[in-house]
Structure formats: C-alpha cells, structure tokens
Design a protein around this motif. Sequence first.
Motif, mmCIF file in Angstrom:
data_model
loop_
_atom_site.group_PDB
_atom_site.id
_atom_site.type_symbol
_atom_site.label_atom_id
_atom_site.label_comp_id
_atom_site.label_asym_id
_atom_site.label_seq_id
_atom_site.Cartn_x
_atom_site.Cartn_y
_atom_site.Cartn_z
ATOM 1 N N VAL A 126 -6.395 16.807 -14.110
ATOM 2 C CA VAL A 126 -6.228 15.404 -14.441
ATOM 3 C C VAL A 126 -7.431 14.685 -14.604
ATOM 4 O O VAL A 126 -8.267 14.724 -13.858
ATOM 5 N N VAL A 127 -7.558 14.154 -15.801
ATOM 6 C CA VAL A 127 -8.857 13.426 -16.292
ATOM 7 C C VAL A 127 -8.633 11.735 -15.978
ATOM 8 O O VAL A 127 -7.724 11.129 -16.902
ATOM 9 N N GLY A 128 -9.250 11.125 -15.116
ATOM 10 C CA GLY A 128 -8.808 9.609 -14.730
ATOM 11 C C GLY A 128 -7.853 9.769 -13.597
ATOM 12 O O GLY A 128 -6.811 10.450 -13.709
ATOM 13 N N THR A 129 -8.309 8.944 -12.561
ATOM 14 C CA THR A 129 -7.621 9.034 -11.321
ATOM 15 C C THR A 129 -6.792 7.770 -10.863
ATOM 16 O O THR A 129 -6.985 7.267 -9.645
ATOM 17 N N GLY A 130 -6.432 7.058 -11.770
ATOM 18 C CA GLY A 130 -5.812 5.580 -11.520
ATOM 19 C C GLY A 130 -4.489 5.774 -11.212
ATOM 20 O O GLY A 130 -3.982 6.776 -10.802
ATOM 21 N N GLY A 131 -3.658 4.392 -11.272
ATOM 22 C CA GLY A 131 -2.222 4.564 -10.682
ATOM 23 C C GLY A 131 -1.351 5.477 -11.674
ATOM 24 O O GLY A 131 -0.494 6.389 -10.991
ATOM 25 N N MET A 132 -1.561 5.365 -12.957
ATOM 26 C CA MET A 132 -0.727 6.282 -13.665
ATOM 27 C C MET A 132 -1.131 7.761 -13.663
ATOM 28 O O MET A 132 0.048 8.485 -13.732
ATOM 29 N N ALA A 133 -2.305 7.987 -13.298
ATOM 30 C CA ALA A 133 -2.634 9.421 -12.784
ATOM 31 C C ALA A 133 -1.968 9.949 -11.796
ATOM 32 O O ALA A 133 -1.525 10.998 -11.657
ATOM 33 N N ALA A 134 -1.668 9.008 -10.782
ATOM 34 C CA ALA A 134 -0.890 9.268 -9.388
ATOM 35 C C ALA A 134 0.732 9.660 -9.960
ATOM 36 O O ALA A 134 1.128 10.559 -9.266
ATOM 37 N N HIS A 135 0.977 8.762 -10.825
ATOM 38 C CA HIS A 135 2.419 8.893 -11.289
ATOM 39 C C HIS A 135 2.602 10.610 -12.066
ATOM 40 O O HIS A 135 3.526 11.307 -11.641
ATOM 41 N N GLN A 136 1.680 10.637 -12.739
ATOM 42 C CA GLN A 136 1.845 12.000 -13.274
ATOM 43 C C GLN A 136 1.659 13.128 -12.608
ATOM 44 O O GLN A 136 2.365 14.180 -12.488
ATOM 45 N N VAL A 137 0.800 13.063 -11.585
ATOM 46 C CA VAL A 137 0.614 14.040 -10.632
ATOM 47 C C VAL A 137 2.099 14.377 -10.172
ATOM 48 O O VAL A 137 2.634 15.608 -9.883
ATOM 49 N N LYS A 138 2.727 13.575 -9.424
ATOM 50 C CA LYS A 138 3.952 13.512 -8.828
ATOM 51 C C LYS A 138 4.953 14.072 -9.768
ATOM 52 O O LYS A 138 5.778 15.017 -9.292
#
Length: 351
Positions: free
Chosen positions: A10-22
Amino acid sequence: MAQKRVRILVVGTGGMAAHQVKQFQLDPRAEVVGGCDVDLARAKSFAAEHGIANAFGGLDDAISWGGFDAITNVTPDSAHYPTTMALIKANKPMMCEKPLAENFALADEMAKAVEKAGLVNMVNLSYRNVSAIETARKMVADGEIGEIRHLEASYRQSWLVGNHWGDWRTDPKWLWRLSENHGSKGVLGDVGIHILDFAAYAANMMPVSVQASLKTFHKADGDRIGDYMLDANDSAAMILSFPNRAMGVVHASRFMSGYGNVLKLDLFGDQGAIEIEHGSEWTTIRACTGADVHTQAWRKITADPVESNYRKFVTAVLSGVPSEPTFRRGADLQKVLDLCFSPQASAGVSV
C-alpha cells in the motif's frame, strides 16, 4: 495445492488506504505486506494499526525490498503520476485511486506506459462496487429500455450547508477542496469522475461532446479563510452528446441541501426507463418497461451482488487477465473532465 496469496504493498497511508486495507484483508487470497508513506513515522503507525509487517518511508526503499506482488496507490491526487510512473518500472500489477492523474495528458501517459509494460492495472472507480449499476448496464445491453435518448445523473453533497461532516470553515481537510491554490479542482475534480463514470458505464457509451458550466459561490468575507482562497467550483453541470445522438445532463454540487452523499441516475430509452438512487448505506433501482410505459408504472428491481474492485484486482493479478476499470478508462474520463475547464466549454467542444 494451496492457492498463491497476492502480497500487496500500500503506497500512501491516509483514510482511503485504511479502507482499502480492510477490504483486501477480507479476501483470503490477498495479504497486505507493506505500507509506504513519505512520512516514515506515519507509515509505521499505519502498519501497526492494521497488522502490516513492513513500513517504508519512501518508494525507493519499498521497491528495493521487493517483497510484494502487486501495488495499490492511495497517494494524494497530485502524487498519482510520479509514484505510478516509478512503480511501473518495478514491473508489478497495480491499482491506482481516482482520478488517475491531475489532467488527461498525464493520465494518458500513465495508461500508455502500463499498457506497454503489459501490466495488470485498475483505477479504483469505487462506485463500480454498486451492484445496481451493473444491473442497469445489462438491462440496457439487453434492449429492455430500447435505445437511450436521454440520461440524467447527479452527485449530491451538502457539506457546505450542514455540519454533518464537521465545520468546513475551520477544518483544512475541507478547506483545501475549496481552494485552487491548494490543488483543488472543485466539486468537478473531486467527484465529477465518479458521476460521469456512473452514467456512462450504465449507458455503455462515452460522450462525443461536452458543454459545461462551473459555478463558485460566495462563502466568506473576501472569499478567503486564512491561507485558503475559496475559488474552486462548488457546482458543476455538463451537457453531453453520445454517439447515438442521445443527450445527457450530468451535474454535481456541494449545495444540494438534504443530501449527504447521494448519486442519482435516470436512463430514458424509447421503450422504457431505469432509475437508480445510491446513498452511503442503501441503493434502490426500479424500471418502467414494456406495457408499463403507457401507465407510468414502475417496478422495483433486485440487483445481483457484484465483486468489489478489490476482489477483481486480486483475481486479475492471479490470472494475469486485466479487469475493468483500467487506466485507459480513467484517462478517457479525465479527457472529458479536462474539457469542462477549457475556455470553449461553455459553447460545447468535441471529445
């Protein structure tokens, strides 16, 4: 033999990144193995929060490590182009958040580069995850409403009216969206790509011309709050023409009082119509077809579930077969949006 798991960086660790990880962590075929951010401390905090084993403070470090099979790029809009071009050289399949780039020229370059490299690629147009849009597209393809003559689509927000998402006047995460100097292209740049794709995908055709009007409204003394000049568009409207001469009206605004985040779409054919309304927690789809067109009777439609973009991306990586929406789709949509900002847009311009 056990199925291979796709290791995702995951490149970039903002709010949308958190959603994607989940979302990726819900798929047993995927494993998020690394988080990368220009701020190493933020990357480490993100990795710890989501149970990710590795954290990196820059792309070079992550690429040198190399312990991943695919990439999801969740950096800010302005960073999509430079990070993606660097990641293409790593020769890994990738998903990139929308918009693909800040303008068509960059998006087109990204699409050509990833196509030349022969890499699986996707742009995360998240409303493709709405099952009703796939149902509508199939109904159109099957001829259930005849030939489309007109469509209307809207993306409705009201955070400039209500405080349901906080006070935009004091929060930088909203203020920057109102300021061109802070990188915003207004409501059209923020959600225009979503509603344009929502409409064009369901209709199964892209526009051949566009006429546009963008409006910015007075919101503060001197149209400024601190360092933020409030000059980005608040409302946007497009009049589109399609290859079959159908007309479309697509618009978006942050002043649609009473609506938090709602997409609406109406497809009108010469033999029927389809209507979709999608909110954060619900979706409705109904149709008026066949003999019902004479009595204006509408019936509810049951939409079959669809795979999310995240599952489709993992499937594409495992199979090596590209899945929509690709970078090319993202570039084609960006071309239309760019034209809305051109001096000729008020009179109409060909795509």
